[in-house]
Enzyme design. Structure first.
Site, PDB file in Angstrom:
ATOM      1  N   CYS A  60     -12.273  -9.331  21.152  1.00  0.00           N
ATOM      2  CA  CYS A  60     -13.474  -9.988  20.782  1.00  0.00           C
ATOM      3  C   CYS A  60     -13.979  -8.901  19.877  1.00  0.00           C
ATOM      4  O   CYS A  60     -14.495  -9.400  18.913  1.00  0.00           O
ATOM      5  CB  CYS A  60     -14.298 -10.196  21.890  1.00  0.00           C
ATOM      6  SG  CYS A  60     -13.950 -11.336  23.187  1.00  0.00           S
ATOM      7  N   ALA A  61     -13.689  -7.590  19.957  1.00  0.00           N
ATOM      8  CA  ALA A  61     -14.360  -6.555  19.142  1.00  0.00           C
ATOM      9  C   ALA A  61     -13.727  -6.914  17.646  1.00  0.00           C
ATOM     10  O   ALA A  61     -14.421  -6.962  16.735  1.00  0.00           O
ATOM     11  CB  ALA A  61     -14.240  -5.310  19.855  1.00  0.00           C
TER      12      ALA A  61
END
Length: 166
Positions: A60-61
């Protein structure tokens, strides 16, 4: 209902992504200042919805940072990263990673966004948060691109999504 996998194990979502060519479902999400945000806030712009389980995970990052870099030269578009994270946690992440070209929005007040976009995980260890998906919406709020990432620990197809913003 759609089936995706989490490290090879099947899990299900509550529905399907909006169809290409359909009107994007409106939403009410929470911004960093705790205000409510909807599609209307981005009227006249193309919108890339980077839907993620949590900014507190590596993939996600990475997707948020990747879209942040790509959005630097797209003046008629906005990228939104949408997750179940609290706005405060989203803000810390964006500040620590230098994310300035992506707007973080939270499902803090309700899960209607995830339900309406068909990405609410309905079973397994991640039940109650979003599957990984990308939806691109044009200036008239028509869906022009969707991708439900089949394996939640994989990154989305950045090039395919970004091609719809040019």
């Amino acid at each position: 209902m759609a089936t995706i996998t989490l490290e090879g194990n099947p899990i299900n979502t509550n529905g399907e992504l909006p169809a290409v060519g359909s009107d994007a479902p409106d939403f009410s999400l929470t911004a960093g200042d705790l205000s409510d945000v909807s599609l209307q806030n981005y009227a006249g712009k193309k919108k890339l919805l980077n839907i993620v389980p949590s900014l507190d995970t590596g993939v996600c990052a990475t997707s948020t940072i990747t879209f942040n870099k790509a959005m630097a030269d797209k003046s008629n578009s906005v990228a939104l990263v949408i997750s179940a994270d609290l706005p405060f946690a989203q803000g810390r992440f964006c500040s620590a990673e230098g994310v300035e070209n992506v707007v973080s929005l939270s499902m803090m007040h309700n899960r209607n966004f995830a339900k309406d976009y068909g990405v609410l995980i309905s079973d397994g260890p991640l039940a109650g948060i979003c599957a990984r998906a990308v939806v691109v919406v044009d200036e008239n709020n028509k869906v022009v691109y969707t991708q439900l990432v089949p394996e939640i620990v994989q990154e989305p197809d950045y090039d395919a999504a970004l091609a719809h913003l040019d």
